[in-house]
Design a protein around this motif. Structure first.
Motif, mmCIF file in Angstrom:
data_model
loop_
_atom_site.group_PDB
_atom_site.id
_atom_site.type_symbol
_atom_site.label_atom_id
_atom_site.label_comp_id
_atom_site.label_asym_id
_atom_site.label_seq_id
_atom_site.Cartn_x
_atom_site.Cartn_y
_atom_site.Cartn_z
ATOM 1 N N ASP A 232 0.820 -1.199 0.000
ATOM 2 C CA ASP A 232 0.000 0.000 0.000
ATOM 3 C C ASP A 232 0.860 1.257 0.000
ATOM 4 O O ASP A 232 0.386 2.345 0.330
ATOM 5 C CB ASP A 232 -0.953 0.020 1.194
ATOM 6 C CG ASP A 232 -0.222 -0.005 2.534
ATOM 7 O OD1 ASP A 232 1.016 -0.236 2.542
ATOM 8 O OD2 ASP A 232 -0.884 0.197 3.574
ATOM 9 N N GLY A 233 2.113 1.148 -0.389
ATOM 10 C CA GLY A 233 3.030 2.272 -0.348
ATOM 11 C C GLY A 233 2.801 3.251 -1.489
ATOM 12 O O GLY A 233 2.445 2.860 -2.606
ATOM 13 N N ALA A 234 3.047 4.505 -1.209
ATOM 14 C CA ALA A 234 2.914 5.535 -2.237
ATOM 15 C C ALA A 234 3.900 5.306 -3.375
ATOM 16 O O ALA A 234 3.602 5.613 -4.545
ATOM 17 C CB ALA A 234 3.131 6.919 -1.617
ATOM 18 N N ASP A 235 5.053 4.748 -3.033
ATOM 19 C CA ASP A 235 6.079 4.555 -4.058
ATOM 20 C C ASP A 235 5.772 3.386 -4.988
ATOM 21 O O ASP A 235 6.444 3.215 -6.010
ATOM 22 C CB ASP A 235 7.452 4.369 -3.407
ATOM 23 C CG ASP A 235 7.485 3.215 -2.416
ATOM 24 O OD1 ASP A 235 6.414 2.852 -1.895
ATOM 25 O OD2 ASP A 235 8.582 2.689 -2.160
ATOM 26 N N THR A 236 4.777 2.553 -4.658
ATOM 27 C CA THR A 236 4.399 1.457 -5.546
ATOM 28 C C THR A 236 3.013 1.641 -6.154
ATOM 29 O O THR A 236 2.504 0.731 -6.816
ATOM 30 C CB THR A 236 4.448 0.098 -4.809
ATOM 31 O OG1 THR A 236 3.519 0.112 -3.715
ATOM 32 C CG2 THR A 236 5.851 -0.212 -4.312
ATOM 33 N N ALA A 237 2.406 2.783 -5.962
ATOM 34 C CA ALA A 237 1.053 3.016 -6.484
ATOM 35 C C ALA A 237 1.019 2.878 -8.006
ATOM 36 O O ALA A 237 0.094 2.276 -8.567
ATOM 37 C CB ALA A 237 0.556 4.392 -6.061
ATOM 38 N N THR A 238 2.027 3.435 -8.682
ATOM 39 C CA THR A 238 2.062 3.338 -10.135
ATOM 40 C C THR A 238 2.242 1.899 -10.578
ATOM 41 O O THR A 238 1.583 1.431 -11.516
ATOM 42 C CB THR A 238 3.187 4.212 -10.709
ATOM 43 O OG1 THR A 238 2.933 5.579 -10.389
ATOM 44 C CG2 THR A 238 3.263 4.076 -12.228
ATOM 45 N N LEU A 239 3.110 1.175 -9.887
ATOM 46 C CA LEU A 239 3.314 -0.230 -10.237
ATOM 47 C C LEU A 239 2.052 -1.053 -10.031
ATOM 48 O O LEU A 239 1.757 -1.955 -10.816
ATOM 49 C CB LEU A 239 4.454 -0.823 -9.408
ATOM 50 C CG LEU A 239 5.873 -0.349 -9.737
ATOM 51 C CD1 LEU A 239 6.873 -1.030 -8.815
ATOM 52 C CD2 LEU A 239 6.217 -0.628 -11.194
ATOM 53 N N ARG A 240 1.292 -0.756 -8.997
ATOM 54 C CA ARG A 240 0.043 -1.489 -8.760
ATOM 55 C C ARG A 240 -0.957 -1.213 -9.885
ATOM 56 O O ARG A 240 -1.655 -2.119 -10.347
ATOM 57 C CB ARG A 240 -0.551 -1.121 -7.403
ATOM 58 C CG ARG A 240 0.337 -1.526 -6.217
ATOM 59 C CD ARG A 240 -0.409 -1.536 -4.906
ATOM 60 N NE ARG A 240 -1.014 -0.263 -4.554
ATOM 61 C CZ ARG A 240 -0.397 0.718 -3.903
ATOM 62 N NH1 ARG A 240 0.884 0.585 -3.555
ATOM 63 N NH2 ARG A 240 -1.032 1.832 -3.596
ATOM 64 N N TYR A 242 -0.123 -0.296 -12.940
ATOM 65 C CA TYR A 242 0.421 -0.962 -14.117
ATOM 66 C C TYR A 242 0.115 -2.460 -14.089
ATOM 67 O O TYR A 242 -0.221 -3.054 -15.123
ATOM 68 C CB TYR A 242 1.935 -0.769 -14.182
ATOM 69 C CG TYR A 242 2.404 0.556 -14.727
ATOM 70 C CD1 TYR A 242 1.520 1.506 -15.242
ATOM 71 C CD2 TYR A 242 3.759 0.873 -14.739
ATOM 72 C CE1 TYR A 242 1.963 2.719 -15.729
ATOM 73 C CE2 TYR A 242 4.227 2.081 -15.236
ATOM 74 C CZ TYR A 242 3.335 3.009 -15.722
ATOM 75 O OH TYR A 242 3.790 4.189 -16.218
ATOM 76 N N ALA A 243 0.243 -3.083 -12.922
ATOM 77 C CA ALA A 243 0.013 -4.527 -12.818
ATOM 78 C C ALA A 243 -1.397 -4.887 -13.256
ATOM 79 O O ALA A 243 -1.601 -5.881 -13.970
ATOM 80 C CB ALA A 243 0.277 -4.999 -11.392
ATOM 81 N N ALA A 293 -0.546 -1.935 -25.836
ATOM 82 C CA ALA A 293 -1.152 -1.796 -24.506
ATOM 83 C C ALA A 293 -0.095 -1.842 -23.409
ATOM 84 O O ALA A 293 -0.117 -1.042 -22.468
ATOM 85 C CB ALA A 293 -2.194 -2.895 -24.296
ATOM 86 N N LEU A 294 0.856 -2.751 -23.527
ATOM 87 C CA LEU A 294 1.879 -2.873 -22.499
ATOM 88 C C LEU A 294 2.866 -1.704 -22.528
ATOM 89 O O LEU A 294 3.419 -1.329 -21.491
ATOM 90 C CB LEU A 294 2.626 -4.194 -22.653
ATOM 91 C CG LEU A 294 1.826 -5.462 -22.354
ATOM 92 C CD1 LEU A 294 2.681 -6.701 -22.583
ATOM 93 C CD2 LEU A 294 1.278 -5.458 -20.940
ATOM 94 N N ALA A 295 3.077 -1.143 -23.706
ATOM 95 C CA ALA A 295 3.974 0.011 -23.802
ATOM 96 C C ALA A 295 3.473 1.176 -22.959
ATOM 97 O O ALA A 295 4.272 1.963 -22.427
ATOM 98 C CB ALA A 295 4.122 0.438 -25.261
ATOM 99 N N GLU A 296 2.171 1.267 -22.781
ATOM 100 C CA GLU A 296 1.592 2.331 -21.960
ATOM 101 C C GLU A 296 1.888 2.128 -20.479
ATOM 102 O O GLU A 296 1.657 3.029 -19.670
ATOM 103 C CB GLU A 296 0.085 2.406 -22.198
ATOM 104 C CG GLU A 296 -0.286 2.816 -23.623
ATOM 105 C CD GLU A 296 -1.783 2.856 -23.847
ATOM 106 O OE1 GLU A 296 -2.538 2.530 -22.890
ATOM 107 O OE2 GLU A 296 -2.204 3.204 -24.953
ATOM 108 N N THR A 297 2.402 0.954 -20.128
ATOM 109 C CA THR A 297 2.810 0.688 -18.730
ATOM 110 C C THR A 297 4.323 0.654 -18.592
ATOM 111 O O THR A 297 4.845 0.133 -17.600
ATOM 112 C CB THR A 297 2.210 -0.640 -18.233
ATOM 113 O OG1 THR A 297 2.879 -1.733 -18.881
ATOM 114 C CG2 THR A 297 0.720 -0.716 -18.498
ATOM 115 N N GLY A 298 5.025 1.182 -19.589
ATOM 116 C CA GLY A 298 6.477 1.264 -19.514
ATOM 117 C C GLY A 298 7.219 0.031 -19.978
ATOM 118 O O GLY A 298 8.430 -0.086 -19.783
ATOM 119 N N TYR A 299 6.517 -0.909 -20.614
ATOM 120 C CA TYR A 299 7.142 -2.149 -21.031
ATOM 121 C C TYR A 299 7.757 -2.006 -22.412
ATOM 122 O O TYR A 299 7.098 -1.572 -23.356
ATOM 123 C CB TYR A 299 6.098 -3.268 -21.049
ATOM 124 C CG TYR A 299 6.627 -4.629 -21.423
ATOM 125 C CD1 TYR A 299 7.633 -5.230 -20.684
ATOM 126 C CD2 TYR A 299 6.114 -5.326 -22.515
ATOM 127 C CE1 TYR A 299 8.116 -6.489 -21.003
ATOM 128 C CE2 TYR A 299 6.574 -6.589 -22.847
ATOM 129 C CZ TYR A 299 7.579 -7.162 -22.098
ATOM 130 O OH TYR A 299 8.047 -8.406 -22.423
#
Length: 305
Positions: A232-240, A242-243, A293-299
């Motif tokens: 629930d960390g602020a630093d992983t909000a974007t990763l969540r 993206y997942a 689609a995945l490129a929009e998540t930095g892949y």
């Protein structure tokens, strides 16, 4: 058995590369196992659903397991799956997993007969352990009723615990239902409860869940490890976020063939694109759509390490 404390983390449910004759490419699989472990996966689960485990015989999987270990994959970081309703094949697989020194076995319920009842499943486990000569290996219950048609319900888990005690170490709940996972944590605090879904993992972890055994770490292991550490960390909000988008892009376009196509791009190994029939390779048009689609998540698979 080393207990619930070490039965946790991100576990990559590895895809299985095959050659032109649909035989397991052990060398390529070994390199992949080492790769995802280097990215932070605590264990690798081979020959499960994502690994096309139901498409290979126990003899094929046992030979491949031996090959992985000879190639340097640590046995105690492997959690192979048992994916057959055939008692003799399941016992052969369990015996090989235990003799190899693997961390645990992930056991799908026997999936042909649709209503064997709790007593029937307990009897299957009884015969499985006896025939395999299994005495100490931890067992994880693989709950994926959308494929197996048989659920590891609380009553069935209770019956298995009553008969086999600490041999039952945990559950992989692949229903994708957060409430089901939370109910299992509440009912069985002594068990390691994993999800198979990236979207379920953060809230499940906050309530005491063990982590995830899933297919997406084939591509995004390091990100999953970060989210597990700070669900629930602020630093992983974007990763969540993206997942969630990544799993929708992958599952919405074929699942397993998508992961294999992306791995072919990442590694430059075209053999990754093969799957055992009735599964097949990803059509080019679908691959293009998924990449966008995945490129929009930095892949960026063509430049992935």
């Amino acid at each position: 058995m080393t207990g619930k404390a070490d039965m946790s983390g991100i576990v990559c449910a590895a895809v299985t590369p095959v050659d032109a004759n649909y035989q397991i490419d052990v060398d390529l699989l070994a390199r992949h196992c080492q790769r995802v472990m280097a990215a932070g996966c605590r264990y690798v689960s081979v020959f499960g659903t994502t690994g096309e485990g139901a498409s290979f015989s126990s003899a094929q999987k046992i030979a491949a397991l031996d090959g992985l270990i000879r190639a340097g994959v640590p046995a105690d970081r492997l959690i192979p799956a048992i994916m057959t309703p055939v008692l003799s094949e399941a016992a052969d697989m369990l015996g090989a997993i235990e003799r190899a020194g693997c961390r645990a076995a992930l056991v799908l319920p026997p999936f042909f007969y649709s209503a064997p009842g709790d007593a029937g499943i307990v009897a299957f486990f009884e015969a499985l352990l006896a025939r395999a000569g299994s005495t100490g290996l931890d067992l994880l219950l693989y709950n994926i009723p959308q494929f197996s048609r048989i659920a590891y319900t609380p009553s069935l888990i209770s019956a298995l615990l009553a008969r086999f005690g600490a041999r039952i170490a945990g559950v992989k709940d692949s229903t994708g239902d957060l409430q089901n996972g939370l109910a299992l944590i509440e009912a069985f605090p002594e068990l390691a409860i994993f999800t198979g879904d990236d979207r379920v993992m953060p809230p499940l972890r906050l309530k005491g869940g063990a982590g995830m055994i899933g297919g997406m770490p084939n591509l995004f292991a390091a990100d999953a490890v970060q989210v597990l550490a700070a669900p629930d960390g602020a630093d992983t909000a974007t990763l969540r976020a993206y997942a969630a988008r990544r799993i929708e892009a992958v599952d919405g376009n074929g699942g397993l063939p998508v992961i294999k196509a992306m791995l072919a791009r990442e590694t430059g190994e075209p053999g990754w694109t093969r799957a055992v029939p009735p599964l097949g390779s990803l059509p080019e048009a679908v691959e293009t759509r998924v990449l966008a689609a995945l490129a929009e998540t930095g892949y960026a698979p063509d430049t992935a390490a």
